[in-house]
Design a protein around this motif. Structure first.
Motif, PDB file in Angstrom:
ATOM      1  N   ARG A   1     -59.983  40.266 -38.329  1.00 31.33           N
ATOM      2  CA  ARG A   1     -59.571  41.645 -38.108  1.00 31.33           C
ATOM      3  C   ARG A   1     -58.069  41.807 -38.292  1.00 31.33           C
ATOM      4  O   ARG A   1     -57.599  42.821 -38.810  1.00 31.33           O
ATOM      5  N   THR A   2     -57.263  40.809 -37.823  1.00 32.10           N
ATOM      6  CA  THR A   2     -55.814  40.869 -37.958  1.00 32.10           C
ATOM      7  C   THR A   2     -55.315  39.502 -38.429  1.00 32.10           C
ATOM      8  O   THR A   2     -55.989  38.481 -38.270  1.00 32.10           O
ATOM      9  N   PHE A   3     -54.134  39.536 -38.983  1.00 37.05           N
ATOM     10  CA  PHE A   3     -53.499  38.282 -39.410  1.00 37.05           C
ATOM     11  C   PHE A   3     -51.986  38.435 -39.336  1.00 37.05           C
ATOM     12  O   PHE A   3     -51.458  39.567 -39.368  1.00 37.05           O
ATOM     13  N   VAL A   4     -51.287  37.310 -39.209  1.00 39.03           N
ATOM     14  CA  VAL A   4     -49.825  37.302 -39.056  1.00 39.03           C
ATOM     15  C   VAL A   4     -49.211  36.833 -40.366  1.00 39.03           C
ATOM     16  O   VAL A   4     -49.680  35.873 -40.984  1.00 39.03           O
ATOM     17  N   GLU A   5     -48.156  37.527 -40.776  1.00 35.46           N
ATOM     18  CA  GLU A   5     -47.445  37.102 -41.990  1.00 35.46           C
ATOM     19  C   GLU A   5     -46.653  35.829 -41.705  1.00 35.46           C
ATOM     20  O   GLU A   5     -46.252  35.567 -40.564  1.00 35.46           O
ATOM     21  N   SER A   6     -46.463  35.034 -42.755  1.00 37.72           N
ATOM     22  CA  SER A   6     -45.695  33.793 -42.627  1.00 37.72           C
ATOM     23  C   SER A   6     -44.947  33.562 -43.925  1.00 37.72           C
ATOM     24  O   SER A   6     -45.543  33.604 -45.004  1.00 37.72           O
ATOM     25  N   PRO A   7     -43.629  33.369 -43.881  1.00 37.31           N
ATOM     26  CA  PRO A   7     -42.879  33.111 -45.122  1.00 37.31           C
ATOM     27  C   PRO A   7     -43.435  31.871 -45.810  1.00 37.31           C
ATOM     28  O   PRO A   7     -43.447  30.771 -45.225  1.00 37.31           O
ATOM     29  N   PRO A   8     -43.937  31.985 -47.020  1.00 38.91           N
ATOM     30  CA  PRO A   8     -44.709  30.888 -47.627  1.00 38.91           C
ATOM     31  C   PRO A   8     -43.886  29.632 -47.875  1.00 38.91           C
ATOM     32  O   PRO A   8     -44.404  28.523 -47.760  1.00 38.91           O
ATOM     33  N   ARG A   9     -42.613  29.743 -48.254  1.00 35.84           N
ATOM     34  CA  ARG A   9     -41.829  28.569 -48.607  1.00 35.84           C
ATOM     35  C   ARG A   9     -40.822  28.185 -47.522  1.00 35.84           C
ATOM     36  O   ARG A   9     -39.937  27.381 -47.752  1.00 35.84           O
ATOM     37  N   LEU A  10     -40.982  28.775 -46.344  1.00 36.16           N
ATOM     38  CA  LEU A  10     -40.018  28.506 -45.274  1.00 36.16           C
ATOM     39  C   LEU A  10     -40.664  27.932 -44.029  1.00 36.16           C
ATOM     40  O   LEU A  10     -40.203  26.930 -43.492  1.00 36.16           O
ATOM     41  N   LEU A  11     -41.766  28.520 -43.581  1.00 37.49           N
ATOM     42  CA  LEU A  11     -42.273  28.199 -42.252  1.00 37.49           C
ATOM     43  C   LEU A  11     -43.795  28.224 -42.241  1.00 37.49           C
ATOM     44  O   LEU A  11     -44.395  29.259 -42.541  1.00 37.49           O
ATOM     45  N   PRO A  12     -44.464  27.128 -41.892  1.00 39.79           N
ATOM     46  CA  PRO A  12     -45.921  27.151 -41.761  1.00 39.79           C
ATOM     47  C   PRO A  12     -46.330  27.909 -40.502  1.00 39.79           C
ATOM     48  O   PRO A  12     -45.514  28.144 -39.602  1.00 39.79           O
ATOM     49  N   PRO A  13     -47.581  28.314 -40.403  1.00 38.77           N
ATOM     50  CA  PRO A  13     -48.041  29.001 -39.186  1.00 38.77           C
ATOM     51  C   PRO A  13     -47.907  28.100 -37.955  1.00 38.77           C
ATOM     52  O   PRO A  13     -48.154  26.893 -38.005  1.00 38.77           O
ATOM     53  N   ARG A  14     -47.459  28.683 -36.866  1.00 39.05           N
ATOM     54  CA  ARG A  14     -47.321  28.038 -35.560  1.00 39.05           C
ATOM     55  C   ARG A  14     -46.347  26.860 -35.556  1.00 39.05           C
ATOM     56  O   ARG A  14     -46.360  26.047 -34.643  1.00 39.05           O
ATOM     57  N   ALA A  15     -45.495  26.752 -36.562  1.00 39.15           N
ATOM     58  CA  ALA A  15     -44.532  25.644 -36.628  1.00 39.15           C
ATOM     59  C   ALA A  15     -43.291  25.981 -35.819  1.00 39.15           C
ATOM     60  O   ALA A  15     -42.871  27.142 -35.735  1.00 39.15           O
ATOM     61  N   ARG A  16     -42.671  24.949 -35.206  1.00 34.73           N
ATOM     62  CA  ARG A  16     -41.462  25.114 -34.424  1.00 34.73           C
ATOM     63  C   ARG A  16     -40.206  24.732 -35.203  1.00 34.73           C
ATOM     64  O   ARG A  16     -39.115  24.776 -34.680  1.00 34.73           O
ATOM     65  N   ARG A  17     -40.385  24.326 -36.462  1.00 32.06           N
ATOM     66  CA  ARG A  17     -39.253  23.982 -37.325  1.00 32.06           C
ATOM     67  C   ARG A  17     -39.611  24.357 -38.756  1.00 32.06           C
ATOM     68  O   ARG A  17     -40.793  24.374 -39.130  1.00 32.06           O
ATOM     69  N   THR A  18     -38.602  24.658 -39.549  1.00 30.94           N
ATOM     70  CA  THR A  18     -38.842  25.012 -40.945  1.00 30.94           C
ATOM     71  C   THR A  18     -39.264  23.778 -41.735  1.00 30.94           C
ATOM     72  O   THR A  18     -39.040  22.629 -41.316  1.00 30.94           O
ATOM     73  N   ASP A  19     -39.854  24.017 -42.903  1.00 33.71           N
ATOM     74  CA  ASP A  19     -40.302  22.904 -43.738  1.00 33.71           C
ATOM     75  C   ASP A  19     -39.136  22.015 -44.142  1.00 33.71           C
ATOM     76  O   ASP A  19     -39.245  20.782 -44.143  1.00 33.71           O
ATOM     77  N   ARG A  20     -38.005  22.625 -44.493  1.00 36.01           N
ATOM     78  CA  ARG A  20     -36.891  21.819 -44.963  1.00 36.01           C
ATOM     79  C   ARG A  20     -36.255  21.003 -43.832  1.00 36.01           C
ATOM     80  O   ARG A  20     -35.782  19.899 -44.044  1.00 36.01           O
ATOM     81  N   LEU A  21     -36.258  21.513 -42.601  1.00 36.34           N
ATOM     82  CA  LEU A  21     -35.767  20.724 -41.474  1.00 36.34           C
ATOM     83  C   LEU A  21     -36.714  19.558 -41.185  1.00 36.34           C
ATOM     84  O   LEU A  21     -36.271  18.435 -40.944  1.00 36.34           O
ATOM     85  N   ALA A  22     -38.021  19.842 -41.235  1.00 39.88           N
ATOM     86  CA  ALA A  22     -38.990  18.769 -41.006  1.00 39.88           C
ATOM     87  C   ALA A  22     -38.866  17.679 -42.071  1.00 39.88           C
ATOM     88  O   ALA A  22     -38.959  16.480 -41.774  1.00 39.88           O
ATOM     89  N   GLN A  23     -38.628  18.097 -43.307  1.00 44.64           N
ATOM     90  CA  GLN A  23     -38.471  17.113 -44.379  1.00 44.64           C
ATOM     91  C   GLN A  23     -37.209  16.273 -44.173  1.00 44.64           C
ATOM     92  O   GLN A  23     -37.232  15.055 -44.372  1.00 44.64           O
TER      93      GLN A  23
END
Length: 548
Positions: free
Chosen positions: A82-104
């Motif tokens: 019924r609903t969904f949350v937007e998520s920046p595709p190349r920056l942050l996965p859903p429910r993540a506490r750190r960005t992809d580049r910081l995790a890398q």
């Protein structure tokens, strides 16, 4: 560091500066988003909320995003969401506490340093995290895919030295490790080889398990024994024979010709104190008792393993004692450097002239720049006196040391075996003198000739270029001579080479080598030491394969 204002898919509203860190207030750029289940675009906003993920540091300060995200309605009649949350595709996965580049970035630190050290460094780099999180990020990294393989090198590595071992496999064409196996059994390695039927070349050490695995898993591949191990196995065989007859060889006289001794060069260490001599005497008595115990048990028919368990000695020591013709005395070590060494020529010349006054000689050396004490000169003179000093106490007259002779101590079996496998041109003079000395024994002369001939054959193949004759034919001639030599150690060694004949001949006639695998083993040991030997097998795999 990457500037945190560069946020893909987002717009920066403003930056809040706090003590020690930055807060970047931002929101997503697009007006509509697609449902992750059905893919239907939607611009109907249900609600908004703020996420607070960490990002890469900027200008040496930690960065936290204040990202406003929207929840959209999905109006597709078939979609269950019924609903969904937007998520920046190349920056942050859903429910993540750190960005992809910081995790890398944190994962790369973990690959290089491990958990504890990686977390400490990350804190200094304004990317603070816990050791467990660093390891979790490393475990989440994907292992590289293995492409078609043509040539591989196989070697074993110690998971726990002396107890459990694994296998490392290296791609010789791409010069990188491709797999770690949890054991070194022929069944496991053969199963891995069957899963890679394109393999045409296998380099390995002289292990019978790996030889059996290569035959079972890749029967059509070219098997190549490592040339370094061919020399190592020769040295081990020669060392075993020399350890058995070392007592006999020690009784051979030293030859003055060609000993390489220069004027003023010491042949042995200075005389030890009475207390040190007593300690050495007690140590020899204990070793002699252990030797006689092992000899008695061996003659009674006990196995080497049973003797080792009963006596608490290492199996190598038990084997050495059981096979020795006489009690193996400890070989005298060559003397180390001393402050007195530059002045030995002057001291010997003055003592030849009849001066045995240690204090007078010490004063002469001080004028020449000697910075040591008079005790060093006293020890040197005491071993070379022709008569007691005038003021020697009567109680010490009976304990005067005999004048030192020029007898050169015979090197240990390990040193002699090393000398015999060295190139003749690079041997030091004392090594040549030791070999000439043991060649007075006829059996030792035959062994030295065969060992040097074999070492020269293997080394000539390592140099490359055109060979004067076929190395395989030279090997056959050597094997025949070794089998007719009546030296048990060489006959056993030659029989092992004959059993592994195809791989040995390939080592002498091709350019393939297992050196890359040996180098990767050293790197693996370094990685294990940085984790204090407590790394799990999956973590060690990722650090071996992914760390640059």
């Amino acid at each position: 560091m990457i500037l945190s204002s560069s946020l893909p898919g987002c717009v920066v509203d403003h930056v809040i500066r706090r003590s020690g860190h930055l807060i970047i207030v931002t929101h997503c750029r697009q007006d509509r988003r697609r449902c992750p289940d059905c893919g239907t675009p939607s611009c109907a906003i249900h609600s908004r909320y703020v996420r607070h993920p960490a990002d890469l540091p900027s200008f040496g300060k930690a960065v936290k995003l204040q990202l406003q995200v929207r929840r959209f309605y999905c109006h597709h009649p078939v979609c269950r969401r019924r609903t969904f949350v937007e998520s920046p595709p190349r920056l942050l996965p859903p429910r993540a506490r750190r960005t992809d580049r910081l995790a890398q970035a944190q994962a790369q630190v973990g690959l290089a340093l491990g958990g504890e050290a990686g977390a400490r460094l990350a804190g200094h780099l304004a990317m603070a995290t816990s050791p467990d999180t660093v390891l979790r990020l490393v475990h989440g990294m994907k292992l590289p895919a293995t492409g078609p393989l043509r040539a591989v090198g196989i070697d074993d590595w110690a998971i726990r030295k002396g107890q459990t071992y694994g296998t490392l496999i290296v791609d010789l064409d791409r010069r990188r490790p491709i797999d770690l196996l949890p054991d070194r059994s022929s069944t496991t390695v053969a199963s891995w080889l069957r899963r890679h039927p394109s393999i045409a070349v296998i380099t390995r050490d002289r292990s019978s398990e790996y030889a059996r695995a290569a035959t079972m898993g890749a029967p059509a591949a070219l098997k190549v024994a490592d040339r370094w191990h061919l020399l190592l196995n020769l040295r081990q065989a020669v060392e075993r024979w020399l350890a058995r007859v070392h007592g006999r060889l020690r009784r051979l006289p030293s030859l003055a010709v060609g000993d390489g001794r220069r004027l003023g060069q010491r042949l042995r260490a200075y005389r030890r104190s009475e207390a040190e001599i007593a300690v050495g005497r007690d140590s020899r008595a204990r070793r002699l008792a252990a030797y006689e115990d092992v000899r008695g048990r061996s003659q009674a028919g006990e196995t080497l393993l049973a003797i080792a368990r009963a006596t608490g000695l290492a199996r190598g020591t038990v084997r050495k004692y059981a096979q020795a013709e006489s009690f193996p005395e400890r070989a005298a070590r060559r003397p180390g450097p001393s402050r007195l060494d530059p002045y030995l020529a002057h001291l010997e010349q003055r003592m030849t002239e009849g001066c045995e006054n240690a204090m007078g000689l010490w004063r002469e050396l001080r004028e020449r720049g000697f910075a040591g004490t008079h005790r060093q000169v006293h020890r040197f003179v005491a071993e070379r006196r022709t008569k007691p000093a005038r003021r020697t106490a009567r109680v010490w007259l009976g304990r005067m040391a005999t004048p030192a002779t020029d007898t050169i101590p015979l090197p240990s079996p390990k040193q002699l075996a090393w000398f015999l496998t060295q190139p003749v041109a690079s041997r030091p003079p004392y090594a040549t003198a030791a070999i000439i000395r043991i060649e007075q024994d006829l059996e030792a002369a035959r062994l030295t000739a065969l060992a040097q001939r074999y070492a020269a054959l293997v080394r000539s193949c390592c140099i490359g270029g055109s060979q004067p004759s076929d190395p395989a034919d030279e090997l056959d001639i050597w094997l025949d001579a070794a089998c007719r030599s009546d030296i048990p150690a060489l006959k056993t060694f030659a029989a092992g080479l004959e059993r592994d004949g195809m791989a040995v001949r390939a080592a002498l006639t091709t350019s393939w080598s297992n050196g890359q695998a040996e180098g990767q083993i050293s790197r693996l040991k370094m990685l294990k030491r940085t984790m204090y030997g407590r790394a799990s097998f999956p973590l060690l795999q990722r650090r071996v394969f992914l760390a640059g």
